[in-house]
Design an enzyme around this catalytic site. Structure first.
Site, PDB file in Angstrom:
ATOM      1  N   GLN A 105     -14.865  48.966  32.557  1.00  0.00           N
ATOM      2  CA  GLN A 105     -14.602  50.025  33.331  1.00  0.00           C
ATOM      3  C   GLN A 105     -13.333  50.634  33.075  1.00  0.00           C
ATOM      4  OE1 GLN A 105     -14.115  47.119  37.164  1.00  0.00           O
ATOM      5  NE2 GLN A 105     -15.313  49.102  37.301  1.00  0.00           N
ATOM      6  N   GLU A 187     -15.745  54.147  44.743  1.00  0.00           N
ATOM      7  CA  GLU A 187     -15.748  52.662  45.301  1.00  0.00           C
ATOM      8  C   GLU A 187     -14.684  52.579  46.382  1.00  0.00           C
ATOM      9  OE1 GLU A 187     -14.286  48.235  43.786  1.00  0.00           O
ATOM     10  OE2 GLU A 187     -14.365  49.771  42.277  1.00  0.00           O
TER      11      GLU A 187
END
Length: 253
Positions: A105, A187
């Site tokens: 990521q 997130e």
């Protein structure tokens, strides 16, 4: 990510995967300020894509399939509010949902004190910050992860506003990708084993968002939609919606 100290790799992997807050919930990942990662909440096999699933720290869209080796998306850097130690991250990634052993990521974190962090990560290794990559509110940031194999790949961030681009090539990786998940995520990450206070990020929209691989190309539209639910109060803190043009997540807490 923002601080030099990082969580150890094993702790990072444990935090990086889904962790349940209730039935039919997705996972959570661990922290980023210290190099942690998120984790999902419950068993992915129990999810159905007709309704949002809930996680303690992931919000966004996850496509589940086979052969994903490239994911990209572009966001406009939001102006966040909240305590100075509050934070949130936006990123794109491969795996970490139904594949619980690895995540590739890259993305950016935004903090309540007005600072930003650009990072890349191959879990279970901790996250690493890109240097010399200036970010400010309103900049358009293009994110991309491209896996040349299940054990190698490249993470790229490009500031389309300034023209600056940074990349990291992974040649010695700590895990093997499954290539079964493609993700566009906002997130609430962890630091020191606990979720940091979640910053009010307003709205984050992923445009030019797609994932490609051996089975063709998909977008966030039609993926599993995840929203963040506070595990203590039960309050839903985000509202994410996908469309043909991308994915939008709004802070609702």
């Amino acid at each position: 990510m923002k601080y030099a100290t990082a969580l150890i790799a094993i702790a990072g992997l444990a935090a990086a995967l889904p962790q349940p807050a209730e039935n039919n919930v997705v996972a959570r990942r661990p922290a980023r300020r210290n190099g942690g990662r998120p984790q999902h909440l419950s068993s992915p096999n129990m999810r159905n894509t007709s309704y949002p699933q809930y996680s303690s720290n992931w919000a966004g869209s996850v496509q589940i399939g086979q052969g994903f080796n490239k994911v990209q998306g572009t966001i406009t850097v939001p102006r966040v509010s909240g305590d100075s130690d509050s934070a949130a991250s936006a990123w794109v990634g491969i795996d970490g949902d139904t594949c619980s052993t690895a995540i590739l990521q890259t993305g950016i974190s935004f903090y309540g004190d007005g600072t930003f962090d650009a990072w890349y990560e191959w879990i279970p290794d901790y996250s690493h910050s890109f240097s010399n990559f200036a970010i400010k509110v309103g900049d358009k940031i293009r994110m991309e992860v491209d896996a040349s194999s299940k054990k190698a790949g490249v993470a790229t961030l490009e500031n389309l506003t300034t023209g600056k681009k940074v990349t990291h090539t992974f040649t010695s990786t700590p895990s093997t990708l499954c290539e079964t998940n493609a993700e566009w995520i906002v997130e609430d990450f962890e630091s020191g084993g606990s979720l940091v206070p979640f910053a009010d990020f307003g709205t984050v929209t992923f445009t030019d968002a797609s994932a490609s691989g051996s089975q063709g190309t998909v977008t966030p539209n039609g993926g599993t939609i995840i929203d963040i639910k506070d595990s203590s109060s039960g309050e839903v803190l985000t509202d994410c919606k996908s469309s043909a043009s991308g994915l939008t997540c709004t802070y609702t807490g």
